[in-house]
Design an enzyme around this catalytic site. Structure first.
Site, PDB file in Angstrom:
ATOM      1  N   TYR A   1      -9.220 -19.761  -3.976  1.00  0.00           N
ATOM      2  CA  TYR A   1     -10.009 -18.871  -4.702  1.00  0.00           C
ATOM      3  C   TYR A   1     -11.833 -19.684  -5.417  1.00  0.00           C
ATOM      4  CZ  TYR A   1      -6.255 -16.415  -6.592  1.00  0.00           C
ATOM      5  OH  TYR A   1      -5.166 -15.749  -6.890  1.00  0.00           O
TER       6      TYR A   1
ATOM      7  N   ASP B   1     -21.605 -21.335  -9.026  1.00  0.00           N
ATOM      8  CA  ASP B   1     -23.044 -21.116  -8.482  1.00  0.00           C
ATOM      9  C   ASP B   1     -22.141 -20.165  -6.793  1.00  0.00           C
ATOM     10  OD1 ASP B   1     -24.170 -21.345 -11.226  1.00  0.00           O
ATOM     11  OD2 ASP B   1     -25.310 -23.263  -9.754  1.00  0.00           O
TER      12      ASP B   1
ATOM     13  N   CYS C   1     -27.132 -28.091 -17.956  1.00  0.00           N
ATOM     14  CA  CYS C   1     -28.190 -27.636 -18.961  1.00  0.00           C
ATOM     15  C   CYS C   1     -29.066 -28.851 -19.463  1.00  0.00           C
ATOM     16  CB  CYS C   1     -27.323 -26.507 -20.068  1.00  0.00           C
ATOM     17  SG  CYS C   1     -26.415 -25.398 -18.641  1.00  0.00           S
TER      18      CYS C   1
HETATM   19  P1  FAD Z   1     -21.942 -27.392 -10.018  1.00  0.00           P
HETATM   20  O1  FAD Z   1     -21.710 -27.256 -12.279  1.00  0.00           O
HETATM   21  O2  FAD Z   1     -22.567 -28.016  -9.927  1.00  0.00           O
HETATM   22  O3  FAD Z   1     -20.427 -28.239 -10.483  1.00  0.00           O
HETATM   23  C1  FAD Z   1     -19.857 -27.817  -8.988  1.00  0.00           C
HETATM   24  C2  FAD Z   1     -19.864 -29.537  -8.882  1.00  0.00           C
HETATM   25  O4  FAD Z   1     -19.388 -29.569  -7.358  1.00  0.00           O
HETATM   26  C3  FAD Z   1     -20.770 -30.527  -8.038  1.00  0.00           C
HETATM   27  O5  FAD Z   1     -20.774 -31.560  -9.348  1.00  0.00           O
HETATM   28  C4  FAD Z   1     -20.889 -31.329  -6.576  1.00  0.00           C
HETATM   29  O6  FAD Z   1     -21.116 -32.320  -6.528  1.00  0.00           O
HETATM   30  C5  FAD Z   1     -18.777 -31.237  -6.776  1.00  0.00           C
HETATM   31  N1  FAD Z   1     -19.057 -30.905  -5.016  1.00  0.00           N
HETATM   32  C6  FAD Z   1     -19.615 -29.646  -3.862  1.00  0.00           C
HETATM   33  N2  FAD Z   1     -18.687 -29.651  -2.944  1.00  0.00           N
HETATM   34  C7  FAD Z   1     -18.541 -30.929  -3.085  1.00  0.00           C
HETATM   35  C8  FAD Z   1     -16.930 -31.323  -2.320  1.00  0.00           C
HETATM   36  N3  FAD Z   1     -17.152 -30.788  -0.327  1.00  0.00           N
HETATM   37  N4  FAD Z   1     -16.462 -31.757  -2.226  1.00  0.00           N
HETATM   38  C9  FAD Z   1     -16.266 -32.157  -3.926  1.00  0.00           C
HETATM   39  N5  FAD Z   1     -16.826 -32.053  -5.235  1.00  0.00           N
HETATM   40  C10 FAD Z   1     -17.802 -31.018  -4.369  1.00  0.00           C
HETATM   41  N6  FAD Z   1     -27.180 -22.570 -16.896  1.00  0.00           N
HETATM   42  C11 FAD Z   1     -27.237 -21.808 -17.909  1.00  0.00           C
HETATM   43  O7  FAD Z   1     -26.523 -20.868 -17.978  1.00  0.00           O
HETATM   44  N7  FAD Z   1     -28.061 -21.693 -19.198  1.00  0.00           N
HETATM   45  C12 FAD Z   1     -28.896 -23.444 -18.840  1.00  0.00           C
HETATM   46  O8  FAD Z   1     -28.822 -23.533 -19.158  1.00  0.00           O
HETATM   47  C13 FAD Z   1     -28.769 -23.816 -17.810  1.00  0.00           C
HETATM   48  N8  FAD Z   1     -29.609 -24.922 -17.081  1.00  0.00           N
HETATM   49  C14 FAD Z   1     -29.457 -25.735 -15.993  1.00  0.00           C
HETATM   50  C15 FAD Z   1     -30.262 -26.963 -15.699  1.00  0.00           C
HETATM   51  C16 FAD Z   1     -29.979 -27.853 -14.614  1.00  0.00           C
HETATM   52  C17 FAD Z   1     -30.912 -28.350 -14.794  1.00  0.00           C
HETATM   53  C18 FAD Z   1     -29.387 -27.122 -14.116  1.00  0.00           C
HETATM   54  C19 FAD Z   1     -28.941 -27.890 -12.863  1.00  0.00           C
HETATM   55  C20 FAD Z   1     -28.660 -26.293 -14.006  1.00  0.00           C
HETATM   56  C21 FAD Z   1     -28.455 -24.851 -15.192  1.00  0.00           C
HETATM   57  N9  FAD Z   1     -27.936 -24.129 -15.523  1.00  0.00           N
HETATM   58  C22 FAD Z   1     -27.889 -23.783 -16.642  1.00  0.00           C
HETATM   59  C23 FAD Z   1     -26.851 -23.189 -14.310  1.00  0.00           C
HETATM   60  C24 FAD Z   1     -25.319 -24.236 -14.173  1.00  0.00           C
HETATM   61  O9  FAD Z   1     -25.501 -25.783 -14.543  1.00  0.00           O
HETATM   62  C25 FAD Z   1     -24.352 -23.801 -12.621  1.00  0.00           C
HETATM   63  O10 FAD Z   1     -24.263 -22.272 -13.434  1.00  0.00           O
HETATM   64  C26 FAD Z   1     -23.241 -24.287 -13.982  1.00  0.00           C
HETATM   65  O11 FAD Z   1     -23.324 -25.586 -13.661  1.00  0.00           O
HETATM   66  C27 FAD Z   1     -22.824 -23.561 -11.954  1.00  0.00           C
HETATM   67  O12 FAD Z   1     -20.755 -24.181 -12.234  1.00  0.00           O
HETATM   68  P2  FAD Z   1     -20.356 -24.255 -10.935  1.00  0.00           P
HETATM   69  O13 FAD Z   1     -19.349 -24.546 -11.187  1.00  0.00           O
HETATM   70  O14 FAD Z   1     -20.299 -23.383 -10.045  1.00  0.00           O
HETATM   71  O15 FAD Z   1     -21.473 -25.468 -10.024  1.00  0.00           O
END
Ligand code: FAD
Length: 808
Positions: free
Chosen positions: A279, A283, A42
């Site tokens: 689980y 996103d 973020c």
């Molecule tokens: P992520 O945090 O994206 O983590 C997923 C990780 O899994 C990644 O690093 C990826 O490389 C890894 N991965 C994927 N597939 C595999 C695989 N097969 N093997 C190994 N590793 C893998 N949300 C807010 O609420 N407020 C904000 O201000 C905000 N600002 C944001 C700004 C930006 C620029 C971005 C990109 C996102 C922002 N978000 C914000 C959204 C928030 O970051 C996401 O909702 C959150 O990070 C989701 O978490 P996650 O764990 O689902 O995915």
């Protein structure tokens, strides 16, 4: 117990640490495809804009720190390629060595996130077309800027697009934003989004709404041509694609896990997928939307965090449930803050859920406390039981507080009745004794109970026919600034006496600027037997909804910034919370005290001051060094050589003369408002009080003077001074007059007393007509201090010098 986690950022890292806190003995392995773990995605746009200057501060943990504190095995640059749910194994590829191996789990937790969408369009593979998800993406954008990029096109007006536009602008790039829809930030309704459009335009972001990007081409100078659906081409050095994200579900899909209708991994309230040992969070999963009662996808960090904790609890044997989400979000767009929670009207329309809305435009704290700035709040609620369904808040200060209260209300399934009773913290620097949240409750309850039903700007288009009568209860001067077509102006203070002008066979829709006077008018109308509605949010909301900025290149900002000399005296003037002409009067006062070469820095919250101060500076020959429009208007003005004397001295064309003949309160107020405005603009003012007008200048109470019997009778029958004056119309045994005084107070318009005093203090000439004094038996001693006596020649002498002569 052996647990494998896929993804080491928001959801994955949170789940892992929670698991460790519950199960010290668990073997926890995290596979992360990228090079970094637990970074602040973020914060990425803000490092690009150098608001967050230290790159390392975005990296919250490293594999080593996770190992030493939490005893995890963290493998970066390792991609999980496939899952075998039957054997409870995953196949992993080491991206550094290309080696592949298998690992086993008791439980698998997927938090793979979502990927920025890169559409398959012409030229998408060209260099310098970026998306932003992780640290390497950020580094590439920074390096493009450092190679001398001057222009950027941001495609997509969502959270990331808006943050990128702002931060690229901070870096000095000329930024254009292209959005396919008619508005940016679709979490807001179009009327609320229009404030965002204005903020972008005010900050020189060129905004192209309703334009689709159809492809990219490289031109002969090596720049990118962005091809838009209208045929327009934008030349740029870099492109940021921020058109949304798609959940990373391939791994889950290939493992046979069920994918929900919205495209995310299907999970139950324990965050368990269709396989009991797997689980998923963040996103990549579908969430239950608490307002619409259906599954959707909401890619936000807070949601990923909460889900991760629930999943970890359940894996570790602590039963826990995730009930669902509201999509509460907030984003900063230059000085503006935009927040929302729950459902907006688009979503409710899609789901065919009935709703009503109330809009208000309050200050974030007491208007009289320095720094007051306006916010816009929209509450959406169910029409019968008044259940809160959603809220949107846009403004400059205190937005997070308002949205968080409303989000909490939603989580607790509150109704608008509950909002009325919320006891919220108040002191002048923070809010108002009647908090806007309480006001929204009152307004919405009044609406659904039929006490004062509302109509919103969206329904208004169905009312532009013969069955409705649009009643504008603003003052005529306000109407000059614009009105709803075919509306009839009848100022609130005249409404009771002119009810016969309003048709009884039509439904009346009253409106004012913000909604309050429309509401007062509505109550008068309803109690007089009319069928009346009030336009929610008033003309301000109508304008926001229907006067959307053009979608072509526009420069709204007229920010003037020049070097300021360092070694001069600077006067600071705080005019926040004051309505026109209050800020101008304060400025005038400062100008008259300042010496040549000195600087006045003034801050005002009245949005009209932005234009006023420019005219003021021109007419007083002041040098406008700086003018900024943010949550408040800030201007720096320099008293330039000999200009001050020139402009403040008497000059023929600068003379304004007003004959005050009437002693009606409204007319006297109008006369003194004009006088003060003129003084503030550097004019000389002479006010000639004759006949009944003399009463405006009388002292309050009894003054011992010698009078004959007729003079005494006259004296008794006439009002003694400004406080005893009454309205020319609608006095209503004092009610109407009281209401005007109250309205003036609530709009921070000075009382007549104060206006008279400041006219005198600012050098205005108040002349009592000697002939009228004799006729009416008014003695010099009965008049206020600072009044001159004079005859018609004095008046004519002054009138001759100027070109503005008014008779009131
Ligand atoms: P992520 O945090 O994206 O983590 C997923 C990780 O899994 C990644 O690093 C990826 O490389 C890894 N991965 C994927 N597939 C595999 C695989 N097969 N093997 C190994 N590793 C893998 N949300 C807010 O609420 N407020 C904000 O201000 C905000 N600002 C944001 C700004 C930006 C620029 C971005 C990109 C996102 C922002 N978000 C914000 C959204 C928030 O970051 C996401 O909702 C959150 O990070 C989701 O978490 P996650 O764990 O689902 O995915």
């Amino acid at each position: 117990m052996k647990i494998i986690i896929v993804g080491a950022v928001a959801g994955g890292a949170t789940a892992a640490t929670r698991l460790r806190r519950i199960k010290e003995e668990a073997l926890i392995t995290i596979y992360e495809r990228g090079n970094y773990v637990s970074f602040a995605n973020c914060g990425l746009p803000y490092h690009i804009g150098e608001v967050i200057s230290n790159r390392d501060s975005l990296i919250l943990q490293t594999p080593d720190s996770l190992k030493s504190i939490f005893n995890f095995t963290v493998k970066v640059n390792h991609e999980v390629k496939s899952i075998n749910p039957n054997n409870k194994t995953v196949k992993v590829k080491n991206l550094d060595t290309s080696e592949e191996f298998e690992d086993t789990y008791d439980y698998l937790l997927l938090s793979p996130g979502s990927q920025p969408i890169r559409p398959d369009i012409k030229g998408i593979e060209l260099p310098n077309i970026f998306t932003l998800r992780n640290i390497p993406d950020m580094d590439s954008i920074i390096s493009a800027i450092s190679r001398g990029a001057k222009k950027a096109v941001v495609v997509g007006g969502g959270f990331i697009g808006l943050e990128m536009a702002e931060n690229l602008h901070h870096q000095g790039l000329e930024v254009s934003m292209v959005e396919m829809l008619d508005q940016v930030l679709t979490s807001l309704d179009p009327d609320m989004a229009s404030y965002v459009h204005q903020e972008l335009l005010d900050n020189d972001i060129k905004l192209f709404l309703g334009e689709k990007v159809e492809g990219f081409e490289k031109n002969t100078e090596g720049q990118i041509e962005v091809l838009l659906s209208s045929g327009r081409r934008l030349t740029t050095d870099v492109v940021i694609l921020a058109i949304g994200v798609k959940p990373e579900v391939v791994l889950a899909q290939e493992a046979g896990l069920t994918i929900g209708k919205s495209g995310g991994i299907l999970v139950n309230e324990k965050m368990q997928t269709s396989n009991e040992f797997i689980y998923a969070v963040g996103d990549a999963v579908e969430v239950y939307h608490l307002v619409i009662g259906a599954s959707t996808r909401i890619p936000l960090a807070g949601i990923a965090n909460k889900q991760a904790r629930v999943a970890a609890n359940n894996i570790a044997g602590l039963p826990s449930t995730y009930e669902g989400a509201l999509g509460t979000s907030i984003v900063k767009v230059f000085n503006l803050v935009c927040a929302s929670t729950g459902a907006n009207i688009r979503l409710l329309d899609q789901c065919q859920i009935p709703y009503k809305t109330a809009v208000i435009h309050p200050y974030q704290h007491a208007g009289y406390y320095p720094g007051a700035s306006m916010m816009h709040i929209k509450l959406i609620y169910s029409p019968v039981e008044g259940k809160v369904l959603g809220a949107q808040v846009v403004g400059f200060d205190g937005i997070d507080k308002k949205i968080d209260v409303l989000a909490t209300a939603l989580i607790n399934k509150a109704t608008v009745y509950d909002l009325q009773n919320y006891e919220l913290a108040y002191a002048p620097p923070f809010s108002s004794a009647r908090d806007p949240i309480n006001s929204l409750g009152f307004i919405a309850v009044n609406d659904i109970t039929g006490f004062t039903p509302l109509i919103d700007t969206y329904s208004l288009k169905n009312c532009l026919n013969n069955n409705y009568f649009l009643l504008d209860v603003r003052n005529p001067e306000e109407v000059l600034a614009g009105k709803i077509p075919n509306s009839y102006n009848l100022p609130l203070h005249e409404l009771r006496s002119r009810l016969n002008e309003i048709p009884r066979d039509k439904t009346i829709i009253s409106y004012c600027k913000f909604g309050l006077r429309g509401y007062l008018a509505q109550r008068i109308l309803i109690q007089n037997g009319f069928n009346a509605y009030n336009l929610s949010g008033g003309y301000d909301s109508f304008q926001a909804h229907f006067s959307q900025p053009e979608t072509t290149i526009r420069r709204f900002s007229e920010t003037i910034t020049m070097e300021k000399p360092l070694t001069t005296n600077t006067f600071k003037v705080n005019a926040c919370g004051l309505q026109c002409p209050g800020p101008l009067m304060k400025l005038k006062e400062a100008v008259s005290k300042a010496q040549v070469g000195e600087i006045i820095e003034i801050e005002a919250s009245d949005p009209g001051f932005y234009k006023d101060v420019q005219s003021f500076a021109t007419s007083l020959n002041l040098e406008l060094l700086n003018l900024e429009k943010g949550k408040t208007i800030k201007a720096s003005l320099k008293i330039s050589d000999s200009k001050k004397e020139e402009t403040l001295s008497t000059s023929y064309s600068n003379q304004v003369t007003i004959v005050v003949f009437s002693n009606d309160l409204d007319k006297a107020i109008a006369a003194f408002i004009i006088a003060n405005g003129a003084l503030a603009m550097g004019k000389n003012i002479s006010m000639f009080f004759t006949f009944w007008g003399l009463n405006v200048l009388r002292k309050e109470g009894k003054v011992a003077v010698k009078k004959n019997i007729i003079e005494k009778m006259f004296g008794l029958m006439m009002p003694k001074g400004s406080r005893k004056l009454i309205l020319s119309k609608m006095h209503m045994l004092g009610m109407g007059t009281g209401m005007i005084k109250w309205l003036m107070k609530s709009y921070n318009v000075d009382s007549l007393d104060t206006l008279i005093k400041s006219t005198i203090d600012n050098g205005g000439k108040l002349i009592a007509c000697t002939m009228s004094m004799n006729l009416m038996g008014i003695k010099r001693e009965e008049l206020l201090e600072g009044i001159e006596e004079g005859g018609v020649a004095t008046y004519l002498g002054d009138a001759e010098k100027g070109c503005i002569n008014l008779f009131i």
